[in-house]
Design a protein around this motif. Structure first.
Motif: not given
Length: 267
Positions: A93-107, A109-121
């Motif tokens: 789940r974590g390896l696809g988290s950045l691709l899924e959050a691409g739109g949010m990261l483009q808009k 300035p959040l740290p990208p690590g939030l999204f793999p950390a979210r799925t792992v938690l």
């Protein structure tokens, strides 16, 4: 800890409240609209371990040799397979988290690590209670020897291991989409190159070093020692985990440094 990774972890710590909210939403979103809700998170792994016990221990009554940490096959399989399912779910789940959050990261300035950390938690919230539930179920067989509590640091270290692997693969998958396919195959096959399905003593001795190429070999052996024997895991287990953590941390820090200016464009 390498500087790039240290800075990323510092950001995650400062945003830990947001991370907790995102993890809860991630878990709720997986089963949104279903009548069972979060029950569906625990049902598949529970049915899997129940099937192992019923088929191998009750129906066939299969037994392992004297060198194995447990006599019953199903009882042995449950420990390693539950740990492996937790790792595979978090990383997959974590390896696809950045691709899924691409739109949010483009808009934002959040740290990208939030999204793999979210799925792992979120995955940890599913599987950690199941692993902890094995403590009272298994500890009676060895009179609650104190080594059983090694499960707690093992769970914490497995969570860190899963995060590092998931984040690294997420960055690589953003750069090259084929990484997700390769990782899926490796996670499917990796269970066979680990002591999950068989005691490590049954693996040919001259090829036993191959097992240590799997990052989950150390944690699985640790869980087996703690839960099946009530023994504190040997030094080789902790050294293996430390080595994999150091390697993944170094690789992730390098990936973070190299992708800092390009990651959003890749997404």
């Amino acid at each position: 800890m390498p500087s790039a990774l240290r800075a990323e972890c510092g950001q995650l710590w400062r945003l830990r409240g947001l991370l907790a909210v995102l993890a809860r939403r991630e878990l709720a979103a997986r089963f949104a609209g279903s009548a069972g809700g979060l029950l569906w998170a625990w049902l598949p792994p529970l049915l899997t371990v129940a099937a192992y016990y019923l088929v191998f221990d009750v129906v066939f009554g299969m037994r392992l040799g004297g060198a194995a940490p447990a006599a019953r096959v199903g009882t042995f399989l449950i420990v390693g397979m539950l740990a492996w399912m937790a790792f595979a779910d978090a990383v997959q789940r974590g390896l696809g988290s950045l691709l899924e959050a691409g739109g949010m990261l483009q808009k934002n300035p959040l740290p990208p690590g939030l999204f793999p950390a979210r799925t792992v938690l979120a995955s940890g919230a599913v599987f950690a209670p199941l692993m902890l539930a094995l403590v009272p179920l298994y500890a009676g067989a060895h009179q609650f020897r104190p080594g059983v509590w090694a499960v707690l640091p093992l769970l914490a270290l497995q969570g860190v291991l899963s995060f590092l692997a998931a984040y690294l693969l997420a960055i690589l998958a953003a750069a090259l989409r084929d990484v997700a396919q390769v990782a899926g195959v490796l996670l499917s096959l990796g269970v066979f190159l680990s002591p999950v399905l068989f005691p490590v003593g049954l693996f040919p001795e001259r090829w036993r070093w191959l097992l240590w190429l799997n990052p989950m070999t150390g944690p699985v052996l640790g869980y087996q020692a703690a839960l099946l024997e009530g023994a504190w895991p040997p030094a080789a287990v902790w050294l293996s985990i430390a080595a994999w953590l150091a390697l993944l941390a170094a690789l992730l820090s390098l990936a973070l440094a190299r992708s800092r200016d390009q990651l959003v464009d890749w997404l």
